[in-house]
Motif scaffolding. Sequence first.
Motif, mmCIF file in Angstrom:
data_model
loop_
_atom_site.group_PDB
_atom_site.id
_atom_site.type_symbol
_atom_site.label_atom_id
_atom_site.label_comp_id
_atom_site.label_asym_id
_atom_site.label_seq_id
_atom_site.Cartn_x
_atom_site.Cartn_y
_atom_site.Cartn_z
ATOM 1 N N VAL A 90 -6.597 33.152 66.514
ATOM 2 C CA VAL A 90 -6.552 32.161 65.433
ATOM 3 C C VAL A 90 -6.343 32.844 64.089
ATOM 4 O O VAL A 90 -5.545 32.393 63.258
ATOM 5 C CB VAL A 90 -7.849 31.325 65.428
ATOM 6 N N VAL A 91 -7.046 33.949 63.872
ATOM 7 C CA VAL A 91 -6.917 34.676 62.605
ATOM 8 C C VAL A 91 -5.483 35.129 62.379
ATOM 9 O O VAL A 91 -4.960 35.091 61.252
ATOM 10 C CB VAL A 91 -7.889 35.878 62.572
ATOM 11 N N ARG A 92 -4.812 35.547 63.441
ATOM 12 C CA ARG A 92 -3.437 36.035 63.307
ATOM 13 C C ARG A 92 -2.491 34.949 62.831
ATOM 14 O O ARG A 92 -1.414 35.252 62.308
ATOM 15 C CB ARG A 92 -2.941 36.604 64.635
ATOM 16 N N SER A 93 -2.864 33.689 63.002
ATOM 17 C CA SER A 93 -2.009 32.623 62.501
ATOM 18 C C SER A 93 -2.078 32.504 60.986
ATOM 19 O O SER A 93 -1.209 31.897 60.360
ATOM 20 C CB SER A 93 -2.403 31.281 63.142
ATOM 21 N N TYR A 94 -3.125 33.071 60.382
ATOM 22 C CA TYR A 94 -3.262 33.074 58.930
ATOM 23 C C TYR A 94 -2.753 34.370 58.300
ATOM 24 O O TYR A 94 -2.176 34.356 57.219
ATOM 25 C CB TYR A 94 -4.732 32.888 58.531
ATOM 26 N N PHE A 95 -3.018 35.478 58.988
ATOM 27 C CA PHE A 95 -2.665 36.785 58.439
ATOM 28 C C PHE A 95 -1.886 37.566 59.488
ATOM 29 O O PHE A 95 -2.421 37.873 60.542
ATOM 30 C CB PHE A 95 -3.914 37.571 58.040
ATOM 31 N N SER A 96 -0.666 37.887 59.191
ATOM 32 C CA SER A 96 0.140 38.676 60.111
ATOM 33 C C SER A 96 -0.382 40.102 60.149
ATOM 34 O O SER A 96 -1.071 40.551 59.228
ATOM 35 C CB SER A 96 1.601 38.678 59.658
ATOM 36 N N PRO A 97 -0.058 40.853 61.226
ATOM 37 C CA PRO A 97 -0.459 42.269 61.252
ATOM 38 C C PRO A 97 0.027 43.041 60.034
ATOM 39 O O PRO A 97 -0.672 43.908 59.527
ATOM 40 C CB PRO A 97 0.202 42.773 62.541
ATOM 41 N N GLU A 98 1.224 42.710 59.558
ATOM 42 C CA GLU A 98 1.759 43.425 58.404
ATOM 43 C C GLU A 98 0.908 43.174 57.165
ATOM 44 O O GLU A 98 0.605 44.086 56.393
ATOM 45 C CB GLU A 98 3.207 42.997 58.150
ATOM 46 N N LYS A 99 0.495 41.920 56.945
ATOM 47 C CA LYS A 99 -0.334 41.608 55.789
ATOM 48 C C LYS A 99 -1.717 42.249 55.904
ATOM 49 O O LYS A 99 -2.279 42.705 54.917
ATOM 50 C CB LYS A 99 -0.478 40.082 55.647
ATOM 51 N N THR A 100 -2.247 42.272 57.124
ATOM 52 C CA THR A 100 -3.560 42.885 57.321
ATOM 53 C C THR A 100 -3.519 44.369 57.011
ATOM 54 O O THR A 100 -4.390 44.907 56.321
ATOM 55 C CB THR A 100 -4.025 42.674 58.773
ATOM 56 N N ARG A 101 -2.502 45.043 57.530
ATOM 57 C CA ARG A 101 -2.367 46.480 57.258
ATOM 58 C C ARG A 101 -2.166 46.732 55.765
ATOM 59 O O ARG A 101 -2.718 47.665 55.188
ATOM 60 C CB ARG A 101 -1.193 47.049 58.060
ATOM 61 N N ALA A 102 -1.365 45.881 55.116
ATOM 62 C CA ALA A 102 -1.114 46.061 53.686
ATOM 63 C C ALA A 102 -2.398 45.863 52.877
ATOM 64 O O ALA A 102 -2.641 46.564 51.898
ATOM 65 C CB ALA A 102 -0.038 45.081 53.217
ATOM 66 N N THR A 222 -0.165 24.268 62.508
ATOM 67 C CA THR A 222 -1.186 23.236 62.387
ATOM 68 C C THR A 222 -2.468 23.718 63.050
ATOM 69 O O THR A 222 -2.513 24.798 63.654
ATOM 70 C CB THR A 222 -0.717 21.941 63.067
ATOM 71 N N ALA A 223 -3.508 22.915 62.968
ATOM 72 C CA ALA A 223 -4.773 23.270 63.621
ATOM 73 C C ALA A 223 -4.571 23.415 65.126
ATOM 74 O O ALA A 223 -5.137 24.312 65.757
ATOM 75 C CB ALA A 223 -5.838 22.212 63.322
ATOM 76 N N VAL A 224 -3.753 22.541 65.716
ATOM 77 C CA VAL A 224 -3.479 22.622 67.148
ATOM 78 C C VAL A 224 -2.714 23.901 67.477
ATOM 79 O O VAL A 224 -2.995 24.572 68.483
ATOM 80 C CB VAL A 224 -2.684 21.387 67.616
ATOM 81 N N ASP A 225 -1.742 24.247 66.624
ATOM 82 C CA ASP A 225 -1.007 25.491 66.834
ATOM 83 C C ASP A 225 -1.952 26.692 66.856
ATOM 84 O O ASP A 225 -1.803 27.603 67.678
ATOM 85 C CB ASP A 225 0.032 25.704 65.731
ATOM 86 N N ARG A 226 -2.909 26.712 65.952
ATOM 87 C CA ARG A 226 -3.836 27.841 65.865
ATOM 88 C C ARG A 226 -4.723 27.912 67.110
ATOM 89 O O ARG A 226 -5.010 28.999 67.618
ATOM 90 C CB ARG A 226 -4.679 27.721 64.597
ATOM 91 N N ILE A 227 -5.164 26.766 67.601
ATOM 92 C CA ILE A 227 -5.962 26.756 68.833
ATOM 93 C C ILE A 227 -5.133 27.290 69.992
ATOM 94 O O ILE A 227 -5.613 28.100 70.805
ATOM 95 C CB ILE A 227 -6.471 25.331 69.131
ATOM 96 N N ARG A 228 -3.878 26.855 70.073
ATOM 97 C CA ARG A 228 -3.011 27.311 71.158
ATOM 98 C C ARG A 228 -2.747 28.815 71.065
ATOM 99 O O ARG A 228 -2.624 29.503 72.079
ATOM 100 C CB ARG A 228 -1.689 26.536 71.138
ATOM 101 N N LEU A 229 -2.647 29.329 69.838
ATOM 102 C CA LEU A 229 -2.498 30.770 69.655
ATOM 103 C C LEU A 229 -3.684 31.522 70.238
ATOM 104 O O LEU A 229 -3.535 32.535 70.907
ATOM 105 C CB LEU A 229 -2.354 31.100 68.170
#
Length: 360
Positions: A90-102, A222-229
């Motif tokens: 779910v977290v990855r739907s908000y912050f991509s690996p690239e943004k997290t590393r940056a 959406t919220a559903v997309d994040r749950i599915r992720l």
Amino acid sequence: MSTQTLAAGDGGPRPIPVWKRPAWRWLAGLGVALAAWGVLYSQLVPASEWLVSRLPVERTSHLGEALAFFFYDTPKVLLLLALVVFAMGVVRSYFSPEKTRALIAGRREGLGNVMAAGLGIVTPFCSCSAVPLFIGFVSAGVPLGVTFSFLIAAPMVNEVALGLLFALVGWKVALAYLVFGLAVAVVAGWAIGRLKLEGWLQDWVKDIHGGGGTFVPDDAPTAVDRIRLGIEAVRDIVGRVWIWIIAGIAAGALIHGYVPAELMARIMGADAWWSVPAAVVIGIPMYTNAAGVIPIVEALLGKGAALGTTLAFMMSVIALSLPEMIILRKVLTLRLIAVFVGVVGTGILAVGFLFNLLFH
């Protein structure tokens, strides 16, 4: 039913079906699942004891101890793994690996390691329970050295260990253990990070670490997309590592139930330079959490074992356990495991020798 896209990971983008269910059903289902998770987790101890009681073994026997350990830790670690991997999906739907590393790269040198080690203090997990969090951090693109700082600190330095040490040998030793334990986690993680060994992760982890195989909705998630992720992440990662987790806990349960303490006390009580490395070598094949190993520490100290030697043993048991290495084998190559053991082992040896010098 419509389609959305799964990013390239093994053959390029491909459409996957999305069933049009009302969002409230997904959210309600998530609430029920989380409630069920909580109920299951709260019943692990009585359930494991009930299972052992139904078997023709004495609960206090070596076999009884081993079985109780296995019946408790196996569902515990799998439940933790599923929950953490879902959350990281779910977290990855908000912050991509690239943004997290940056974000972490923008901090001053070593701050990410300090933050990760500090987080480990408030997560009283045994080594095998910390591995799911390690996988989650790697999956989210957190730098490898920072994830190792957490992996070391989570089992080795936590409020359970510190509280029991304070009650057993006083605040000075507990504070010294806190300082040196965090130092090992921070310095070892920093050193591993400086070696730039991301290429020594297993291939499937490198794909996740680099962002491959991630579900990407056509529009803003959406919220559903994040749950599915989150669900997709659980299916992928748990499906890959569950057999290694069970194998590691089984090995740990056997060692936990059958390894004698008297032999260790005799070796670690020797006032010789080799007692510290011997204690570390003995501790690595063992497996327990901080609360489980500290009663052993108390018994060893009562039998005359040196403080530094005993604490080095304690650190190796909960930070370099053989079952942890077995589980990590699915995530790391043998070369990276060897580097991890070498760097952390060196730090533990330094702490053991220093404690023996200060408290001789």
